[in-house]
Design an enzyme around this catalytic site. Structure first.
Site, PDB file in Angstrom:
ATOM      1  N   HIS A   1      21.429  50.916  25.149  1.00 39.10           N
ATOM      2  CA  HIS A   1      21.258  49.524  25.585  1.00 39.10           C
ATOM      3  C   HIS A   1      21.622  49.459  27.066  1.00 39.10           C
ATOM      4  O   HIS A   1      22.779  49.202  27.420  1.00 39.10           O
ATOM      5  CB  HIS A   1      22.144  48.602  24.761  1.00 39.10           C
TER       6      HIS A   1
ATOM      7  N   GLU B   1      17.338  49.241  23.428  1.00 35.76           N
ATOM      8  CA  GLU B   1      17.634  47.827  23.213  1.00 35.76           C
ATOM      9  C   GLU B   1      17.739  47.114  24.563  1.00 35.76           C
ATOM     10  O   GLU B   1      18.060  47.733  25.575  1.00 35.76           O
ATOM     11  CB  GLU B   1      18.967  47.661  22.487  1.00 35.76           C
TER      12      GLU B   1
ATOM     13  N   HIS C   1      25.134  46.430  13.987  1.00 34.08           N
ATOM     14  CA  HIS C   1      26.264  45.730  14.599  1.00 34.08           C
ATOM     15  C   HIS C   1      27.426  45.672  13.618  1.00 34.08           C
ATOM     16  O   HIS C   1      27.396  44.944  12.641  1.00 34.08           O
ATOM     17  CB  HIS C   1      25.923  44.316  15.076  1.00 34.08           C
TER      18      HIS C   1
END
Length: 244
Positions: free
Chosen positions: A43, A70, A190
């Site tokens: 990310h 991401e 997550h």
């Protein structure tokens, strides 16, 4: 079988804390694959506080499994996707100052914006996953936007798991059913961990992929990276046995 994609952001955070190249993020990604991970997730944020733009370019040529990038779909992110062309782009609604992802997209409110972004990304031959809360109408809108997959935001599940896991999993079961019926692939991520992963995967039958970073890297401090990846894979393999 549900695939495990290892998010290596935290490895980059450790490297950046001291400067230099220790630990080596690129080698760590290769080792994760060698130890059994079926994907690598990064990310890259605007401030490059963990994964850097240069890391993404370097990973392009070494990742042999599925590469998942991401990010918030601004022009910078879209340029990265166009240049790297990973297997998957996961769109998250994080503002630049966010510490970590803390909510899914409102795919109804942002329908027009996301539809345009998804079209651009898919035109590069990249699969698109949209990060959503476990709300069926948000899943349905993700399909209308043109996404290939959703990624269910699992922090609420992880938080509620120790209190009442049956209640915690319920909205995810409902949302996953809607996604599967709509022809969407299903990812999740997550705060999934060795404690809560198996129960989650047992109840989401068509789960394609889990993306795990923070908990996995924390566990690796105690168990070692290779052993930790095998522990997470074992939790997912136990689900395969459960369904068969």
């Amino acid at each position: 079988m549900t695939r495990l994609s290892v998010n290596i952001n935290k490895i980059a955070t450790l490297r950046n804390a001291r400067g230099g190249n220790n630990p080596d993020v690129i080698k760590a990604a290769q080792d994760c694959e060698r130890f059994g991970a079926q994907g690598i997730t990064v990310h890259p944020r605007q401030d490059e506080r963990h994964i850097r733009y240069s890391d993404v370019l370097a990973l392009k040529s070494v990742v042999k499994t599925e590469f998942n990038i991401e990010g918030y779909p601004d022009e910078r992110y879209l340029h990265i996707i166009e240049q790297v062309r990973p297997a998957q782009a996961t769109l998250v609604p994080d503002p630049p100052q966010a510490i970590t992802s803390n909510a899914g997209w409102d795919t109804i409110k942002h329908r027009s914006f996301l539809k345009e972004v998804v079209f651009k990304i898919r035109s590069n031959g990249v699969r698109v996953s949209i990060f959503v809360d476990p709300i069926p109408k948000m899943v349905e809108a993700a399909k209308e936007i043109g996404a290939d997959r959703i990624e269910l935001y699992t922090e609420p599940y992880a938080h509620e798991f120790s209190l009442n896991r049956d209640i915690a999993i319920k909205p995810y079961i409902e949302s996953a059913k809607v996604a599967h019926q709509a022809g969407l692939g299903i990812n999740a991520g997550h705060d999934l961990s060795l404690e809560n992963l198996n129960f989650f995967a047992q109840h989401i039958e068509h789960l394609d992929e889990v993306s795990i970073g923070h908990a996995l890297i924390c566990d690796a401090l105690y168990y070692g990276l290779e052993n930790t990846i095998q522990l997470y894979l074992r939790e997912l393999n136990r689900v395969t046995q459960y369904f068969t």
